[in-house]
Design an enzyme around this catalytic site. Structure first.
Site, PDB file in Angstrom:
ATOM      1  N   GLU A 116       0.993  -1.147  -0.053  1.00  0.00           N
ATOM      2  CA  GLU A 116       0.037  -0.031   0.025  1.00  0.00           C
ATOM      3  C   GLU A 116       1.001   1.250  -0.005  1.00  0.00           C
ATOM      4  OE1 GLU A 116      -3.722  -2.233   2.596  1.00  0.00           O
ATOM      5  OE2 GLU A 116      -2.623  -0.509   3.390  1.00  0.00           O
ATOM      6  N   HIS A 243      -8.988   9.546   3.653  1.00  0.00           N
ATOM      7  CA  HIS A 243      -8.374   8.641   2.787  1.00  0.00           C
ATOM      8  C   HIS A 243      -8.700   9.071   1.282  1.00  0.00           C
ATOM      9  CE1 HIS A 243      -8.031   4.457   0.896  1.00  0.00           C
ATOM     10  NE2 HIS A 243      -7.632   4.037   1.905  1.00  0.00           N
ATOM     11  N   ARG A 290      -0.878   8.824   2.052  1.00  0.00           N
ATOM     12  CA  ARG A 290      -2.187   9.173   1.889  1.00  0.00           C
ATOM     13  C   ARG A 290      -2.699  10.583   1.682  1.00  0.00           C
ATOM     14  NH1 ARG A 290      -5.000   4.487   5.650  1.00  0.00           N
ATOM     15  NH2 ARG A 290      -4.967   2.837   4.228  1.00  0.00           N
ATOM     16  N   HIS A 351     -10.932   9.836   7.374  1.00  0.00           N
ATOM     17  CA  HIS A 351     -10.572   8.378   7.748  1.00  0.00           C
ATOM     18  C   HIS A 351      -9.957   7.922   8.904  1.00  0.00           C
ATOM     19  CE1 HIS A 351      -9.638   4.203   6.532  1.00  0.00           C
ATOM     20  NE2 HIS A 351      -8.574   4.389   6.528  1.00  0.00           N
ATOM     21  N   ARG A 386      -0.698   8.563   9.521  1.00  0.00           N
ATOM     22  CA  ARG A 386      -0.447   7.126   9.776  1.00  0.00           C
ATOM     23  C   ARG A 386      -0.030   6.236   8.322  1.00  0.00           C
ATOM     24  NH1 ARG A 386      -4.302   2.639   9.175  1.00  0.00           N
ATOM     25  NH2 ARG A 386      -5.836   4.159   8.445  1.00  0.00           N
TER      26      ARG A 386
END
Length: 532
Positions: A116, A243, A290, A351, A386
């Site tokens: 990811e 997100h 992100r 998110h 994060r």
């Protein structure tokens, strides 16, 4: 009054794994888990991508994962915490497997590893695209085999029990202790005083402070809000991750998440006209962190005036896509979208909260006998942003550490409950039941509109100052409602969301530079785009 040795507030990966550990170490301890909805309703349940953990030591190592985490967090992470979590990760992951959690494997038995945004190696273990659902299932089955754990669903925590509930008592903010909580039993419409030697807050995030979020409806920041009201230390609330790819909907509320793993497997972001754009913002393009991808989409939507961008999966292997992402594929078909023939419409959505209740490596908060684990905390792991799939790992590692410290404290048994005797039962005398919920609904929508328009992906000094004034008006209206009304979960959630919005705005106004997920255009020192 109900008594327990341990009170766990929340039924996601953090709370459940913690309870299992304490139960195994102390089978005679009484453990109560309270959750405000069904027992399996949590942010954990909706985690699609998986759990980031080093398992393939031929290609990957702890140092790579540590550096990826520090880079994503823009250096605001605590390195000692990052190292601890990542190095303990494999052991905690194995415990999940031992508790019956199934993860996808290759024919030779090795785990299938996804990748990811922000990761330099494939290290995401997963169960198709419903990893959180599978983890929740396994943990709940283990809980049900533990005779000293009682699960109370549809029980809503209103406030913690601390010295400030003792009538007429002066108390020192540095010496606050927790004795349990006032809890609303929704089925019986009664507020109970539940006392405990140790209390764990594992209430997840606060996504519904915004109009659109990937979080379930329960994510209203309850734990952070009632710890803040109890004068516990809370920080870094300005860091809220959006997100990049939630499925676009004309309806506000919870949006369906299109996992970052889809981009990790090759999906491309495009404008409605088919043009790519991520190369203008980051050399990693779709696999940038992100915060970068979300700001890029937000900027392109502002330029074009479109409602959404497209996630192009048309060139992906259809068999592998259906195998890895069956839930996403079925959702697309349900919405009338063929992901192999047309782009999936996506928008950024609120998110994950990186800030929250301050804790140490054992999960201890600034309030004595009060622990906290998971998204409701500021543990130091995530920093300003994060890294994808580090959240489930955080819940496991800190859940373990908090459980071990709890067992140590319970064995020492040095608890002083002198103040507890003077804490009264909940008193509703003079309060009245609201005859309609329109005020609560109206104020909640006003708050969500305010936060979405003024305190979202891109902020400015002017927007934040206006938000501060508007939030104060809503706070005063909600306080008036709270002061004369018999409490309901809806009013309590609104009260908590108002606290959360205050903290986000306050901490945002204190920022002097852009870091990670926080972006104030008045503080920008470099252009948003690296190329025109």
């Amino acid at each position: 009054m109900t008594k327990a040795d341990v009170l766990v507030i929340g039924s996601g990966i953090s709370g459940l794994s913690y309870a299992i550990k304490v139960s195994q170490q102390m089978p005679d301890a009484t453990i109560i888990i309270v959750t405000k909805a069904d027992e399996d309703e949590s942010n954990t349940k909706y985690a699609q991508g998986g759990l980031a953990v080093v398992t393939d030591f031929d290609k990957d190592n702890f140092e790579k994962h540590i550096e990826d985490t520090m880079r994503a967090g823009d250096g605001e992470n605590k390195r000692d915490v990052v190292e601890m979590v990542i190095r303990e990760g494999p052991a905690r992951f194995q415990e999940l497997v031992d508790w019956g959690t199934h993860f996808d494997q290759e024919n030779d038995g090795d785990y299938k590893l996804g990748r990811e945004g922000g990761h330099t190696e494939n290290r995401i273990v997963h169960h198709k695209d419903i990893t959180g659902f599978e983890i929740e299932r396994a943990l709940l089955e283990t809980i049900k085999k533990s005779p000293n754990i009682e699960m109370l669903d549809h029980h809503y925590v209103i406030d913690l029990l601390t010295q400030h509930h003792v009538p007429g008592k002066d108390w020192d903010t540095e010496e606050i202790a927790c004795y349990g909580a006032y809890i609303l039993d929704e089925r019986n419409k009664k507020i109970k005083k539940v006392t405990a030697k140790i209390t764990l807050v594992a209430t997840g995030g606060a996504g519904h402070v915004y109009k659109n979020t990937t979080n379930p409806i329960i994510a209203t920041g309850d734990g952070i809000a009632f710890v803040h009201r109890a004068r516990g230390k809370v920080s870094n609330m300005q860091y809220y991750q959006f997100h990049p790819t939630a499925m676009y909907s004309k309806r506000d509320g919870m949006l369906f998440l299109i996992s970052e793993a889809v981009r990790g497997d090759g999906a491309k972001l495009r404008l409605k006209n088919g043009e790519k754009f991520m190369h203008k913002y980051d050399e990693r393009e779709e696999l940038a962190s992100r915060d970068i991808v979300a700001r890029a989409i937000d900027n392109e939507l502002n330029i074009s005036g479109d409602d959404y961008v497209g996630l192009d999966c048309t060139a992906m292997d259809q068999v592998k896509f259906k195998e890895h992402f069956p839930n996403i594929y079925n959702k697309c078909i349900e919405e009338g979208i063929d992901p192999f023939a047309e782009m999936i419409p996506v928008v950024p959505a609120c998110h994950y909260l990186m800030g929250g209740i301050d804790i140490d490596m054992d999960g201890q908060s600034s309030i004595k006998n009060l622990f906290a684990v998971g998204e409701c905390t500021n543990s130091g792991l995530h920093g300003a942003n994060r890294l994808a799939s580090n959240s489930l790992l955080e819940g496991l590692v800190f859940g373990h550490n908090a459980a071990m410290k709890t067992v140590e404290l319970l064995k020492e048994n040095n608890f002083n409950f002198d103040d507890l005797k003077a804490i009264p039962e909940w008193n509703e005398e003079g309060m009245k039941m609201m005859d309609e919920m329109v005020m609560v609904t109206y104020l909640r929508k006003q708050l969500q509109e305010l936060m979405s328009d003024l305190v979202a992906i891109v902020r400015s000094n002017t927007r934040l100052e206006l938000a501060k004034k508007k939030q104060r008006d809503i706070y005063e209206a909600v306080t008036e409602l709270y002061n004369y009304s018999i409490l309901s979960p809806q009013l309590s959630e609104l009260r908590n969301l108002v606290n959360i919005s205050y903290l986000i705005i306050k901490h945002s106004l204190k920022m002097t530079e852009n870091k990670g997920s926080f972006y104030n255009k008045d503080l920008a020192t470099k252009p948003l785009m690296i190329a025109e």
